[in-house]
Design an enzyme around this catalytic site. Sequence first.
Site, PDB file in Angstrom:
ATOM      1  N   CYS A 133      29.000  58.581  37.083  1.00  0.00           N
ATOM      2  CA  CYS A 133      28.812  58.274  38.506  1.00  0.00           C
ATOM      3  C   CYS A 133      27.950  57.024  38.668  1.00  0.00           C
ATOM      4  O   CYS A 133      26.862  56.933  38.106  1.00  0.00           O
ATOM      5  CB  CYS A 133      28.146  59.463  39.198  1.00  0.00           C
ATOM      6  SG  CYS A 133      27.526  59.056  40.839  1.00  0.00           S
ATOM      7  N   HIS A 163      25.577  60.079  49.712  1.00  0.00           N
ATOM      8  CA  HIS A 163      25.063  58.741  50.040  1.00  0.00           C
ATOM      9  C   HIS A 163      25.619  58.265  51.369  1.00  0.00           C
ATOM     10  O   HIS A 163      26.650  58.744  51.843  1.00  0.00           O
ATOM     11  CB  HIS A 163      25.438  57.738  48.947  1.00  0.00           C
ATOM     12  CG  HIS A 163      26.902  57.354  48.945  1.00  0.00           C
ATOM     13  ND1 HIS A 163      27.901  58.213  48.503  1.00  0.00           N
ATOM     14  CD2 HIS A 163      27.546  56.223  49.351  1.00  0.00           C
ATOM     15  CE1 HIS A 163      29.079  57.615  48.627  1.00  0.00           C
ATOM     16  NE2 HIS A 163      28.901  56.411  49.145  1.00  0.00           N
ATOM     17  N   ASN A 214      30.170  58.151  55.175  1.00  0.00           N
ATOM     18  CA  ASN A 214      31.521  58.693  55.052  1.00  0.00           C
ATOM     19  C   ASN A 214      31.430  59.847  54.083  1.00  0.00           C
ATOM     20  O   ASN A 214      31.012  59.653  52.943  1.00  0.00           O
ATOM     21  CB  ASN A 214      32.493  57.652  54.489  1.00  0.00           C
ATOM     22  CG  ASN A 214      32.774  56.544  55.482  1.00  0.00           C
ATOM     23  OD1 ASN A 214      32.903  56.795  56.675  1.00  0.00           O
ATOM     24  ND2 ASN A 214      32.871  55.308  54.995  1.00  0.00           N
ATOM     25  N   HIS A 226      23.733  64.950  42.008  1.00  0.00           N
ATOM     26  CA  HIS A 226      25.139  64.605  42.191  1.00  0.00           C
ATOM     27  C   HIS A 226      25.915  65.720  42.890  1.00  0.00           C
ATOM     28  O   HIS A 226      26.945  65.484  43.529  1.00  0.00           O
ATOM     29  CB  HIS A 226      25.760  64.324  40.816  1.00  0.00           C
ATOM     30  CG  HIS A 226      27.172  63.810  40.870  1.00  0.00           C
ATOM     31  ND1 HIS A 226      27.478  62.515  41.231  1.00  0.00           N
ATOM     32  CD2 HIS A 226      28.369  64.419  40.622  1.00  0.00           C
ATOM     33  CE1 HIS A 226      28.792  62.350  41.200  1.00  0.00           C
ATOM     34  NE2 HIS A 226      29.363  63.481  40.827  1.00  0.00           N
ATOM     35  N   SER A 239      34.586  57.257  48.308  1.00  0.00           N
ATOM     36  CA  SER A 239      35.129  57.160  46.963  1.00  0.00           C
ATOM     37  C   SER A 239      34.210  57.783  45.913  1.00  0.00           C
ATOM     38  O   SER A 239      34.506  57.754  44.738  1.00  0.00           O
ATOM     39  CB  SER A 239      35.442  55.706  46.615  1.00  0.00           C
ATOM     40  OG  SER A 239      34.336  54.884  46.894  1.00  0.00           O
ATOM     41  N   GLN A 274      25.562  54.418  53.996  1.00  0.00           N
ATOM     42  CA  GLN A 274      25.576  52.964  53.872  1.00  0.00           C
ATOM     43  C   GLN A 274      24.832  52.317  55.028  1.00  0.00           C
ATOM     44  O   GLN A 274      24.628  52.933  56.073  1.00  0.00           O
ATOM     45  CB  GLN A 274      27.012  52.441  53.878  1.00  0.00           C
ATOM     46  CG  GLN A 274      27.902  52.973  52.772  1.00  0.00           C
ATOM     47  CD  GLN A 274      29.218  52.213  52.661  1.00  0.00           C
ATOM     48  OE1 GLN A 274      29.247  50.993  52.705  1.00  0.00           O
ATOM     49  NE2 GLN A 274      30.308  52.939  52.527  1.00  0.00           N
ATOM     50  N   HIS A 278      28.858  61.745  45.267  1.00  0.00           N
ATOM     51  CA  HIS A 278      27.388  61.726  45.211  1.00  0.00           C
ATOM     52  C   HIS A 278      26.875  61.483  46.635  1.00  0.00           C
ATOM     53  O   HIS A 278      27.317  60.550  47.298  1.00  0.00           O
ATOM     54  CB  HIS A 278      26.919  60.617  44.270  1.00  0.00           C
ATOM     55  CG  HIS A 278      25.468  60.726  43.928  1.00  0.00           C
ATOM     56  ND1 HIS A 278      25.015  60.991  42.666  1.00  0.00           N
ATOM     57  CD2 HIS A 278      24.359  60.652  44.713  1.00  0.00           C
ATOM     58  CE1 HIS A 278      23.696  61.059  42.674  1.00  0.00           C
ATOM     59  NE2 HIS A 278      23.268  60.844  43.910  1.00  0.00           N
TER      60      HIS A 278
HETATM   61  O1  LIG Z   1      32.508  51.131  51.258  1.00  0.00           O
HETATM   62  P1  LIG Z   1      33.395  52.197  50.671  1.00  0.00           P
HETATM   63  O2  LIG Z   1      32.745  53.540  50.657  1.00  0.00           O
HETATM   64  O3  LIG Z   1      33.962  51.817  49.333  1.00  0.00           O
HETATM   65  O4  LIG Z   1      34.669  52.291  51.661  1.00  0.00           O
HETATM   66  C1  LIG Z   1      34.802  53.141  52.760  1.00  0.00           C
HETATM   67  O5  LIG Z   1      33.910  52.827  53.821  1.00  0.00           O
HETATM   68  C2  LIG Z   1      34.101  51.559  54.442  1.00  0.00           C
HETATM   69  C3  LIG Z   1      33.150  51.452  55.613  1.00  0.00           C
HETATM   70  O6  LIG Z   1      33.369  52.475  56.561  1.00  0.00           O
HETATM   71  C4  LIG Z   1      35.547  51.333  54.879  1.00  0.00           C
HETATM   72  O7  LIG Z   1      35.721  49.992  55.282  1.00  0.00           O
HETATM   73  C5  LIG Z   1      36.534  51.639  53.754  1.00  0.00           C
HETATM   74  O8  LIG Z   1      37.857  51.554  54.243  1.00  0.00           O
HETATM   75  C6  LIG Z   1      36.247  53.042  53.219  1.00  0.00           C
HETATM   76  O9  LIG Z   1      37.132  53.366  52.176  1.00  0.00           O
END
Ligand SMILES: O=P(O)(O)O[C@H]1O[C@H](CO)[C@@H](O)[C@H](O)[C@H]1O
Lengths: 370, 370
Positions: A52, A178, A165, A125, A173, A180, A176
């Site tokens: 990871c 997290h 997300n 994790h 993706s 942003q 873990h």
């Molecule tokens: O940044 P990550 O986690 O790779 O990507 C994810 O979040 C982003 C921000 O919402 C989006 O633009 C991507 O389409 C999504 O797959």
Amino acid sequence: SEEFSFVDHSHRRFNPLTNSWVLCSPHRAKRPWLGQVEDAAVEQRPSYDPKCYLCPGNTRATGAKNDSYASTYVFENDYAAVHAAQPDCSTTALAQVAGKGASAELFQVESMRGQCKVVCFSPRHDLTLPELSFEEIGKVINAWQKLYRDMSETPGIGYVQLFENKGAMMGCSNPHPHGQLWALSDVPSEPAKEISSLKSFHAEHASDACSCLLCSYAAAEQKNSETEATNRVVFQNDSFMALVPFWAVWPFETMIVSKQHVKSVADLDSKQVLDLAEAMQNLTARYDNLFQCSFPYSMGLHQAPTETHEDAEFCHLHLHFYPPLLRSATVRKFLVGFEMMAEPQRDLTAEQAAARLRALSSVHYKVAAK
Amino acid sequence: SEEFSFVDHSHRRFNPLTNSWVLCSPHRAKRPWLGQVEDAAVEQRPSYDPKCYLCPGNTRATGAKNDSYASTYVFENDYAAVHAAQPDCSTTALAQVAGKGASAELFQVESMRGQCKVVCFSPRHDLTLPELSFEEIGKVINAWQKLYRDMSETPGIGYVQLFENKGAMMGCSNPHPHGQLWALSDVPSEPAKEISSLKSFHAEHASDACSCLLCSYAAAEQKNSETEATNRVVFQNDSFMALVPFWAVWPFETMIVSKQHVKSVADLDSKQVLDLAEAMQNLTARYDNLFQCSFPYSMGLHQAPTETHEDAEFCHLHLHFYPPLLRSATVRKFLVGFEMMAEPQRDLTAEQAAARLRALSSVHYKVAAK
Ligand SMILES: O=P(O)(O)O[C@H]1O[C@H](CO)[C@@H](O)[C@H](O)[C@H]1O
Ligand SMILES: O=P(O)(O)O[C@H]1O[C@H](CO)[C@@H](O)[C@H](O)[C@H]1O
């Protein structure tokens, strides 16, 4: 003659924050579902995964090495959508894609600078937000406070978006835990719409006792929560209310709204931080309990663009949760065709969604099973 | 000093039709994808499926029996989101969910009436739009014309939305080629935004040779198509242009726009109907050829709300295609977190997407393989 009923008849509700409508067709929840079913998420994960790129001490694809962190951990996104330094978009550059003599109205472009960061919520994790303690979620909120303050002081940053997300279904993706940060030079569309509504409401209610749209809305829903049929509140404590907005789009969409007029996460005192942590924990535990799965969603903070933004005083801290699941861990709502071309549409009412979330235990099903 | 480059630098582009922005981060296409991959659609289907509720002669869940149709077939949606007759939403009814003394500003509701229909494109269970002939697609357009005219004359109908959800990924629950009609008492949010932009543009350009936003845009893109770097056109004939709009959100989003100022599908003459059929066939065949799969999308017509709507003359017929795939038949773009909370974001530029679609054959890969 027949009376209008909110659980039988189609109607649209207005979202005064974004100035938009949602079509609600409550009888439609009865139709059989023959479409796509999602994969149920794998629930067993190790507490540390050597592969990871978010686990403590591991090396990322770009060669950078994570600290051996013990609580939260913030680093620059290796695949940032925006960068701190880049040229302005000149007329010459624009002509290269828009064409020479292109109408300035039809071909509008702005250069967009900024920074993208990753915020690990925990070194573990195998955990998610609802499985962390209030104190641990409090540390995540403290990390948001620091990031928001730092970004507010960074030249060239005009807006700070904090979000999470959760779940593969929501484009996440890495399981873990997290979130942003995307900090940009300009205020993006959604917060810009909200700020514009908050400002209009303020102008129209300047001589009233309350001139904040969200203070008024929170107070109305507090009162409404005393009667079952009008109760959209899922959980509340001294500082925050988790509710299904009257105008919710996603089946189990919720908003956590501050009861006091707080501009941003940075303005929360230590009691409010723990109250927000409790609201987040309580709400997300109910989410997981609804279909006994790790409930996917996108979550984000809306607040003053930066601490010193000229419209900061109109802003009112709140968190949106947009979860896609509708009927089970594998059957989601699709906002497609009609929703994309015409107007968002939902099946169950906000009141029905709130009642279902309220009826659930706030003890996470995994904890309860132990 | 470094020059701004559209393929290296982040920027936002403005959509003058909906009055909104999209963030474009072209360098981001380079990041590795570790997230969810979709199931590849099953490609082999029988030409008739006795269990399909859309195939000719079959009985539906509600007991109704389909005609033994040979070309297109229209019937009432058994699980309609709106109904033709229902009561108005009275103040008394509103108080039951909004609460007594609720602010009229914060709790706005409208009753929504209408009709929902299903439009089968072909009796063949195993085909999709790009696999039909121009003449067969022409019959679909003829069915749309009739529906639009009939709905325009139906009392209580103020808006007609025609659309198609294609593929399980887009919430389509039956692969039999079909679209839908949702006709409503009021104009929904998206077309309302577009009409408002078209009207403003008209007012600002009343004394110019061209006062239609989409006529001007189509003419500009026609001119731009002469130079590779500014060419966003994928296909064109005498009457229609299929292009990647300058402000596209989805990776391979396109718009089919009429070159003449045509208000609605009902105004197309027989030559224009076949030209539209050709544009639809050409574009959707390229879509399937891009990743050699049945390319999922939501597609819909934007046009005058109804034939006699007071703003009909400002409207300009166009079709939007919103396809989710990004990199392959199984890797899609997620419009989540940042996109939901802040602003839609895309990776490759509109110009790059158009160039890729243009480079493909318009002969469907299944036909080519025969
Ligand atoms: O940044 P990550 O986690 O790779 O990507 C994810 O979040 C982003 C921000 O919402 C989006 O633009 C991507 O389409 C999504 O797959
Ligand atoms: O009507 P269908 O095909 O059953 O359902 C599909 O299209 C509808 C209209 O876009 C959406 O509201 C649904 O979420 C989607 O699954």
